[in-house]
Design a protein around this motif. Structure first.
Motif, PDB file in Angstrom:
ATOM      1  N   GLU A 133       0.825  -1.212   0.000  1.00 27.14           N
ATOM      2  CA  GLU A 133       0.000   0.000   0.000  1.00 27.14           C
ATOM      3  C   GLU A 133       0.852   1.251   0.000  1.00 27.14           C
TER       4      GLU A 133
ATOM      5  N   SER B 104       0.055   5.632  -7.419  1.00 24.96           N
ATOM      6  CA  SER B 104      -1.036   6.583  -7.267  1.00 24.96           C
ATOM      7  C   SER B 104      -1.709   6.353  -5.926  1.00 24.96           C
ATOM      8  N   SER B 105      -1.880   7.418  -5.160  1.00 26.16           N
ATOM      9  CA  SER B 105      -2.490   7.250  -3.842  1.00 26.16           C
ATOM     10  C   SER B 105      -3.994   7.045  -3.956  1.00 26.16           C
ATOM     11  N   THR B 106      -4.570   7.414  -5.105  1.00 23.83           N
ATOM     12  CA  THR B 106      -6.008   7.236  -5.289  1.00 23.83           C
ATOM     13  C   THR B 106      -6.371   5.762  -5.231  1.00 23.83           C
ATOM     14  N   TYR B 107      -5.489   4.935  -5.844  1.00 24.68           N
ATOM     15  CA  TYR B 107      -5.814   3.516  -5.943  1.00 24.68           C
ATOM     16  C   TYR B 107      -5.078   2.683  -4.897  1.00 24.68           C
ATOM     17  N   LYS B 108      -4.700   3.355  -3.793  1.00 22.23           N
ATOM     18  CA  LYS B 108      -3.932   2.686  -2.740  1.00 22.23           C
ATOM     19  C   LYS B 108      -4.559   1.350  -2.337  1.00 22.23           C
ATOM     20  N   ASP B 109      -5.859   1.392  -1.999  1.00 21.60           N
ATOM     21  CA  ASP B 109      -6.527   0.179  -1.528  1.00 21.60           C
ATOM     22  C   ASP B 109      -6.650  -0.851  -2.640  1.00 21.60           C
TER      23      ASP B 109
ATOM     24  N   ALA C 204       1.047   3.618  -3.125  1.00 21.32           N
ATOM     25  CA  ALA C 204       0.533   4.983  -2.997  1.00 21.32           C
ATOM     26  C   ALA C 204       1.634   5.993  -3.290  1.00 21.32           C
TER      27      ALA C 204
END
Lengths: 241, 290
Positions: free
Chosen positions: B250, B258-263, B254
């Motif tokens: 993670e 990209s931190s948007t798609y971290k999960d 991130a």
């Protein structure tokens, strides 16, 4: 019927079912102090169910179990172990990921006395191969060795009555002889044994008395020697006519 | 390089929390075959109860102790009131029971506490510590240290005590465990209580960094479950490794992607791993006995 000193186990009119299918349909039997009693019968006759009911891991619907004179049929399994009834279950039921030594230690789980160490030595003396492999995981042992371990683990509970479920199942003739010799030695040391076997010749060969279980009922009982020469037993279980 | 260590430390920190949640899953799964989806609620209880008890003027260490006690009590109640009466039911039924318990606990927390986010003060100040150019919050070391202590305690308990071995024996073969006199009901209660305690400690340790609210448990349970699956369900070491790995995935995902798609990133990697190795990274092959 004599009570107390004479009888280790008295079972009367025991019923048990899986769902709606009755497996034990009124089994009565007794085991006296110091005896080896063989319980023979074909596959599906209810032998394993009976032993599990005695140990309390199979529910019963009615009937009575007395151990050393006291009712135990409402006691949970661990209370029965505590009173001195242990079982080596069918089919190499060891704790696979644990070491041989840990398996034996857990056999003494209910004990609080200081002689657990000595008793483990006694098991090792009986089955030297277990001493050699004491630090290995039980799951890695051969079938025969796992059977010895299951027997040794049941002995670690310091039983007054030892329940053995098919100890010779799937073993080579040499190992069968070794297990049978061990049972004879146990009897000599004062342990009472209820032995479940499909191998009727072997079981009756070392037993004092025997019971024949057929579809959930005791069909026949008597001295082991008498059963061995009984024509019906011969025809059905000894492979001779 | 500084950036790398920054991601590494934040990944390990959040990974340690996932590891603890995964450990809770593993402990209960081993003892009872139940996948306890209320595991995240123990984490929530740890944080929330500490926050509210501390707010009432109780010193932080004592508040934390109370929170752990409350979580353990809830864990035991969950076992005695919901799981034990349904014993013998199929595993799916038991899992659905835990999902119900999770919803109930979240709702109760929402009513009893509130719907706000809450913070706990860091245990030893907020001045960042410089580590290879990365600014690391002191609380990170509390999380990592706390997780390490719990893993060590659990290891000693399972490997060095007879009761711990009874837990392992119950996991390995329940029938044989009952036949040697192990009270498997007690072992299962122990597993639920222990898992609750582990979850609560994780919740207390992480709250100064990530904040807490009545519904933090949902995502944590999902992540912890994913970590446990990644490591191989039922394997305590796998749970810890899976948790740390998930945290690192993670953080690096991130940071570098990209931190948007971290999960999503972490879950994709898990799907790929499980597709290739259905038993998880450290799972044992299940051998059917005939």
């Amino acid at each position: 019927m004599a009570r107390g000193g004479l009888h280790v186990l008295e079972v009367s009119n025991l019923h048990s079912a899986y769902g709606r299918i009755g497996v034990l349909k009124g089994v009565s039997l007794e085991v006296r102090t110091g005896e080896v009693v063989a319980l023979i019968g074909s596959n599906g006759a209810g032998k394993t169910t009976l032993l599990r009911a005695l140990s309390g891991v199979q529910p019963i619907s009615s009937g009575e179990i007395r151990f050393l004179g006291a009712r135990i049929d409402r006691l949970p399994p661990h209370r029965r172990v505590e009173r001195g009834m242990t079982q080596a279950p069918e089919g190499r039921q060891v704790f696979g990921p644990l070491s041989v030594e840990d398996n034996l230690r857990l056999g003494a789980y209910m004990r609080r006395d200081g002689e657990i160490e000595q008793d483990r030595e006694r098991v090792f003396a009986m089955f030297p191969v277990l001493r050699e492999k004491r630090h290995l995981v039980a799951g890695g042992l051969s079938g025969g060795q796992q059977q010895m371990l299951a027997l040794g683990r049941a002995l670690m509970g310091k039983p007054k009555l030892l329940l053995l479920d098919e100890p010779s199942l799937g073993l080579s003739p040499i190992l069968v002889d070794q297990i049978l010799a061990a049972i004879v030695a146990l009897k000599a040391s004062g342990i009472t044994v209820l032995l479940v076997e499909q191998n009727a010749t072997a079981a009756l060969g070392i037993a004092d008395r025997g019971y024949v279980l057929e579809t959930g009922r005791i069909a026949l009982t008597g001295a082991a020697a008498a059963l061995l020469s009984d024509p019906k037993v011969k025809a059905a279980y000894l492979g001779a006519d | 390089m500084a950036e790398f260590f920054q991601f590494l430390m934040s990944g390990l920190t959040v990974g340690a929390v996932y590891a603890l949640v995964a450990l809770g899953f593993t402990l209960i799964y081993n003892a009872s075959d139940v996948v306890n989806f209320a595991q995240g609620e123990f984490v929530m209880l740890g944080g929330m109860v500490t926050v509210f008890v501390a707010a009432a003027g109780v010193p932080l260490p004592l508040a934390a102790l109370i929170a752990v006690t409350v979580a353990v009590a809830v864990g035991l109640l969950l076992y005695w009131l919901a799981i034990e009466p349904a014993r013998g039911a199929p595993a799916v039924t038991l899992i659905i029971i835990t999902i119900g318990a999770s919803i109930l606990l979240r709702g109760a927390a929402q009513m009893l506490f509130d719907k706000q986010f809450h913070k706990l003060p860091s245990f030893s100040g907020d001045a960042p510590i410089n580590l290879f150019g990365a600014a690391v919050q002191p609380q990170s070391f509390w999380v990592l240290g706390g997780a390490a202590v719990i893993v060590l305690l659990l290891y000693v308990f399972l490997e060095r005590t007879v009761l711990g071995k009874a837990v392992l024996a119950t996991a390995a073969n329940r029938l044989a465990a009952r036949l040697v006199g192990i009270n498997t009901t007690t072992v299962m209660a122990l597993a639920f209580g222990g898992s609750a305690a582990i979850g609560a400690v994780a919740g207390i340790l992480i709250t100064p960094i990530t904040l807490t609210s009545y519904d933090v448990g949902t995502l944590l349970a999902l992540k912890g479950f994913a970590a446990a699956m990644l490591g191989g369900m039922g394997n305590p070491l796998g749970a810890v490794a899976g948790g740390l790995l998930l945290g690192l995935l993670e953080a690096f995902g991130a940071g570098y992607l990209s931190s948007t798609y971290k999960d999503a990133f972490a879950f994709i990697v898990i799907l790929v791993v499980l597709f290739a190795m259905p038993q998880g990274l450290f799972g044992r092959r299940v051998v059917e006995r005939v």
